[in-house]
Design an enzyme around this catalytic site. Structure first.
Site, PDB file in Angstrom:
ATOM      1  CB  SER A   1       8.808   0.599  -6.167  1.00  0.00           C
ATOM      2  OG  SER A   1       9.313   1.494  -5.200  1.00  0.00           O
TER       3      SER A   1
ATOM      4  CG  HIS B   1      22.918  -4.132  -6.741  1.00  0.00           C
ATOM      5  ND1 HIS B   1      21.751  -3.457  -6.471  1.00  0.00           N
ATOM      6  CD2 HIS B   1      23.254  -4.788  -5.596  1.00  0.00           C
ATOM      7  CE1 HIS B   1      21.402  -3.689  -5.208  1.00  0.00           C
ATOM      8  NE2 HIS B   1      22.272  -4.496  -4.664  1.00  0.00           N
TER       9      HIS B   1
ATOM     10  CE  LYS C   1      11.481  12.466  -4.372  1.00  0.00           C
ATOM     11  NZ  LYS C   1      10.022  12.467  -4.120  1.00  0.00           N
TER      12      LYS C   1
ATOM     13  CB  ALA D   1       6.818   3.670  -7.532  1.00  0.00           C
TER      14      ALA D   1
ATOM     15  CE  LYS E   1      10.046  12.993  -0.052  1.00  0.00           C
ATOM     16  NZ  LYS E   1       9.361  11.689  -0.225  1.00  0.00           N
TER      17      LYS E   1
ATOM     18  CG  ASP F   1       8.030  14.792  -2.404  1.00  0.00           C
ATOM     19  OD1 ASP F   1       7.243  13.836  -2.302  1.00  0.00           O
ATOM     20  OD2 ASP F   1       9.230  14.648  -2.683  1.00  0.00           O
TER      21      ASP F   1
ATOM     22  NE  ARG G   1      10.226   2.507   0.737  1.00  0.00           N
ATOM     23  CZ  ARG G   1      10.225   2.778  -0.562  1.00  0.00           C
ATOM     24  NH1 ARG G   1       9.232   2.345  -1.327  1.00  0.00           N
ATOM     25  NH2 ARG G   1      11.201   3.473  -1.104  1.00  0.00           N
TER      26      ARG G   1
END
Length: 336
Positions: free
Chosen positions: A13, A34, A108, A141, A192, A245, A256
């Site tokens: 995303s 990939h 991240k 996203a 975070k 963030d 998530r």
């Protein structure tokens, strides 16, 4: 400005959203993933229906499953794969990379091999002279793809490279700020996610806004402690890639990591909760790496420690909360 050719590695995303954003600003973009079958579907649909439904690809955005093609196409590469795949992607890329390659990333996390920062991994595999940069900040996203107003930080030790990326991605709905503090931006972006799992656990247990606010505030303290020890700058952690963030991922269910924490707080086991989310939850690996870094450097990070124990030692979420609440009383002004 003159259109540039950008290869974006990672067709999840976030990679897809950044590819769309770069194409909107006039860049010629080649998005690499990939899985050949997945990339064939993207090419046919002109949309990433699996990870970013409803966001049509601009005409100047193409896709490929050929890493050699992506490398040779590009003036610069932007990596947006999960942190556990970051090293492998670099190793696959290296045989095709030009001597003057420029590498940026929106990943991240830490290097799971040894807890090192991602810029250290890039320079070790390429060279200390390779231009490097990280894009980070409070960004979901779907909102970037929908052209909702967003601001990010682009950090690089090379001012020319961060300024180049700034102009390539900036638009009237996507504001970019530059920084030279690549360490602080990387630490903020990785840790975070751990705090978002902790905040989700608290909400899953039925605790209120008071608890969430306390976790965010004390979580920021932990991020600052680690970040300063590793060489980051205090002001970075109060900016978009730090506090911004952190607030985003701890408070909105698009995260998530937060959703995983909520599931754990409600009594769901880790593996089923992760399968239900169906995408990478970076905070799980980051919790382990952050905890090990805290142990290595002798840094007090109690929220991180309890999150680690819930994820890796089967500590119950309610016991983790009790452990935090029963800690020795301290002065906030001492920094402990």
């Amino acid at each position: 400005m003159t259109a540039r050719k950008i290869g974006i590695l990672g067709a999840g995303s976030w990679g897809t959203a950044l590819a769309i954003q770069a194409a909107r600003t006039g860049c010629d973009v080649l998005l690499w993933g990939h899985h050949p079958q997945h990339m064939d579907v993207l090419a046919g649909d002109r949309e990433n229906k699996r990870y970013l439904p409803g966001a049509a690809f601009p005409a100047n955005l193409s896709v490929t499953a050929d890493l050699r093609e992506a490398s040779r196409f590009s003036d610069l590469l932007l990596i947006a794969v999960p942190s556990h795949a970051f090293k492998a992607t670099l190793e696959q890329l290296k045989p095709f990379a030009a001597d003057n390659i420029k590498i940026a990333w929106a990943t991240k996390g830490f290097n799971p091999d040894n807890g090192s920062l991602l810029h250290e991994l890039v320079t070790s595999l390429f060279s200390a002279e390779t231009p490097v940069a990280v894009l980070s900040g409070p960004t979901f996203a779907h909102e970037v793809a929908a052209e909702l107003p967003t601001a990010i930080t682009i950090a690089s030790p090379q001012d020319n490279f961060s300024n180049e990326l700034t102009h390539l991605f900036h638009s009237n709905r996507f504001r970019t700020y530059t920084s030279t503090d690549i360490i602080g931006v990387e630490v903020g972006g990785a840790v975070k996610n751990v705090m978002a799992i902790a905040a989700g656990i608290a909400d899953g247990l039925g605790f209120g806004a008071n608890t969430r606010a306390a976790l965010i505030t004390r979580g920021l303290t932990e991020i600052i402690r680690l970040g300063l020890r590793l060489g980051g700058h205090q002001e970075t952690f109060m900016g978009l890639a730090g506090l911004g963030d952190l607030i985003l991922t701890c408070t909105d269910n698009q995260s998530r990591n937060r959703r995983l924490g909520i599931a754990l707080g409600r009594g769901q086991a880790l593996e089923p909760a992760m399968r239900e989310i169906g995408q990478e939850v970076e905070g799980v690996l980051a919790a382990k790496e952050t905890y090990l870094l805290a142990q290595k450097h002798g840094i007090d990070m109690p929220i991180t420690e309890q999150a680690f124990k819930v994820l890796y030692e089967d500590l119950s979420p309610i016991a983790a909360v009790q452990n935090l609440l029963s800690r020795e009383l301290k002065s906030e002004s001492t920094g402990q």
